[in-house]
Structure formats: structure tokens, C-alpha cells
Design a protein around this motif. Sequence first.
Motif, PDB file in Angstrom:
ATOM      1  N   ALA A  30       0.829  -1.209   0.000  1.00 41.61           N
ATOM      2  CA  ALA A  30       0.000   0.000   0.000  1.00 41.61           C
ATOM      3  C   ALA A  30       0.864   1.261   0.000  1.00 41.61           C
ATOM      4  CB  ALA A  30      -0.937  -0.002   1.209  1.00 41.61           C
ATOM      5  N   LEU A  31       1.979   1.222   0.715  1.00 43.25           N
ATOM      6  CA  LEU A  31       2.887   2.376   0.780  1.00 43.25           C
ATOM      7  C   LEU A  31       3.738   2.512  -0.481  1.00 43.25           C
ATOM      8  CD1 LEU A  31       4.117   2.003   4.456  1.00 43.25           C
ATOM      9  CD2 LEU A  31       2.588   3.777   3.567  1.00 43.25           C
ATOM     10  N   TRP A  32       4.201   1.388  -0.987  1.00 43.21           N
ATOM     11  CA  TRP A  32       5.054   1.345  -2.169  1.00 43.21           C
ATOM     12  C   TRP A  32       4.404   0.416  -3.190  1.00 43.21           C
ATOM     13  CZ3 TRP A  32      10.541   0.007   0.132  1.00 43.21           C
ATOM     14  CH2 TRP A  32      11.000   1.077   0.890  1.00 43.21           C
ATOM     15  N   PRO A  33       3.441   0.880  -3.956  1.00 41.34           N
ATOM     16  CA  PRO A  33       2.745  -0.013  -4.883  1.00 41.34           C
ATOM     17  C   PRO A  33       3.643  -0.561  -5.999  1.00 41.34           C
ATOM     18  CG  PRO A  33       1.987   2.250  -5.147  1.00 41.34           C
ATOM     19  CD  PRO A  33       2.898   2.230  -3.973  1.00 41.34           C
ATOM     20  N   HIS A  34       4.713   0.135  -6.290  1.00 45.72           N
ATOM     21  CA  HIS A  34       5.644  -0.352  -7.314  1.00 45.72           C
ATOM     22  C   HIS A  34       7.025   0.244  -7.078  1.00 45.72           C
ATOM     23  CE1 HIS A  34       5.704   3.542  -9.333  1.00 45.72           C
ATOM     24  NE2 HIS A  34       4.406   3.588  -9.098  1.00 45.72           N
ATOM     25  N   ALA A  35       7.996  -0.357  -7.720  1.00 42.19           N
ATOM     26  CA  ALA A  35       9.370   0.146  -7.648  1.00 42.19           C
ATOM     27  C   ALA A  35       9.976   0.180  -9.044  1.00 42.19           C
ATOM     28  CB  ALA A  35      10.196  -0.738  -6.727  1.00 42.19           C
ATOM     29  N   ASP A  36       9.139   0.448 -10.019  1.00 40.10           N
ATOM     30  CA  ASP A  36       9.563   0.423 -11.419  1.00 40.10           C
ATOM     31  C   ASP A  36      10.797   1.292 -11.657  1.00 40.10           C
ATOM     32  OD1 ASP A  36       7.302  -1.090 -11.691  1.00 40.10           O
ATOM     33  OD2 ASP A  36       6.133   0.466 -12.679  1.00 40.10           O
ATOM     34  N   GLY A  37      11.890   0.641 -12.046  1.00 40.02           N
ATOM     35  CA  GLY A  37      13.112   1.352 -12.389  1.00 40.02           C
ATOM     36  C   GLY A  37      13.867   1.947 -11.218  1.00 40.02           C
ATOM     37  N   ALA A  52       9.444  -8.892  -3.501  1.00 41.10           N
ATOM     38  CA  ALA A  52       8.297  -8.275  -4.170  1.00 41.10           C
ATOM     39  C   ALA A  52       8.727  -7.157  -5.119  1.00 41.10           C
ATOM     40  CB  ALA A  52       7.324  -7.716  -3.134  1.00 41.10           C
ATOM     41  N   PHE A  53       9.888  -6.566  -4.896  1.00 42.05           N
ATOM     42  CA  PHE A  53      10.363  -5.453  -5.717  1.00 42.05           C
ATOM     43  C   PHE A  53      11.383  -5.887  -6.756  1.00 42.05           C
ATOM     44  CE2 PHE A  53       9.246  -3.776  -1.532  1.00 42.05           C
ATOM     45  CZ  PHE A  53       8.197  -2.971  -1.906  1.00 42.05           C
ATOM     46  N   ARG A  54      11.844  -7.105  -6.673  1.00 42.47           N
ATOM     47  CA  ARG A  54      12.946  -7.570  -7.507  1.00 42.47           C
ATOM     48  C   ARG A  54      12.626  -7.524  -9.003  1.00 42.47           C
ATOM     49  NH1 ARG A  54      14.723 -13.422  -7.389  1.00 42.47           N
ATOM     50  NH2 ARG A  54      16.232 -13.396  -9.031  1.00 42.47           N
ATOM     51  N   ARG A  98      14.915   3.931  -2.541  1.00 42.97           N
ATOM     52  CA  ARG A  98      14.125   3.488  -1.384  1.00 42.97           C
ATOM     53  C   ARG A  98      14.976   2.572  -0.522  1.00 42.97           C
ATOM     54  NH1 ARG A  98       8.449   2.196  -4.388  1.00 42.97           N
ATOM     55  NH2 ARG A  98       7.881   4.366  -4.697  1.00 42.97           N
ATOM     56  N   VAL A  99      14.740   2.675   0.795  1.00 48.00           N
ATOM     57  CA  VAL A  99      15.436   1.818   1.748  1.00 48.00           C
ATOM     58  C   VAL A  99      14.387   1.151   2.624  1.00 48.00           C
ATOM     59  CG1 VAL A  99      17.091   1.720   3.648  1.00 48.00           C
ATOM     60  CG2 VAL A  99      17.475   3.310   1.747  1.00 48.00           C
ATOM     61  N   LEU A 100      14.443  -0.160   2.661  1.00 43.73           N
ATOM     62  CA  LEU A 100      13.527  -0.962   3.462  1.00 43.73           C
ATOM     63  C   LEU A 100      14.312  -1.548   4.624  1.00 43.73           C
ATOM     64  CD1 LEU A 100      10.823  -2.466   3.869  1.00 43.73           C
ATOM     65  CD2 LEU A 100      11.694  -4.213   2.302  1.00 43.73           C
TER      66      LEU A 100
END
Length: 116
Positions: A30-37, A52-54, A98-100
Motif C-alpha cells: 500500500a505504501l510502495w505499490p511499485h518500484a519500477d526502475g 516483491a520489488f525484484r 528506497r530503503v527498506l
Amino acid sequence: MRVDVLALQRFYASPLGEAARRAASRRLTALWPHADGLDVLGLGYPTPYLGAFRASARRAVAMMPAEQGAKPWPPDSAIVTALADEARLPFMDAVFDRVLMVHALEEAAAPHALLR
């Protein structure tokens, strides 16, 4: 004392760990719906969530603290896991979009240094 990487791996393999991962993943999506590019860094023990972001991220890297130990990730391709001192990350400033942080801040010996 930091929780060992093998204990974290066992937790996430358990029913309780799987439920925790699903709940946290829903909120993270919900916070990060995508990480495209984007370039994404996971600190601590991020691998249950970083996958999930790979597919969409330009780069997804897992950095695990030396005191915790590291588990190679991902298991099915080139390893992108680094093991380092959490207060002296082996990356230049402003490299990641982004940093998780997962199991990182709450166990950090120097939380301010880690956030810096």
C-alpha cells in the motif's frame, strides 16, 4: 545482542512468521505499490519482503549486519547480498531511491549512525 540470521530464517518459515510477512507485505504494498526502475536497498533481514520489488526495480540489494550474519539472496540467481558494519555501509550516499529496514533499527547498536 542481535538475533541470528538462522533464527530469523526459522521464524519466517513458521506459520507465525508467514502470517507476519503477509500482513507486513500488504501494508508495504500500500505504501510502495511499485518500484519500477528504482534502486531498492533492504537493510537488516529484508529478504522476505525484498523479493516483491525484484522484478520491477532496477536494482534490489540486501545488506545484512555483520553481527546478525547473512544468508545469500536470492536463491535462484546472482547473489545480491552484502554483509557489512551497519554504521559503515559499503555504498555511496544517495545511491538508492528506497530503503527498506527490516529487523535493523530495533537491534542496531548505534541507531542514529544506521539512519545516517
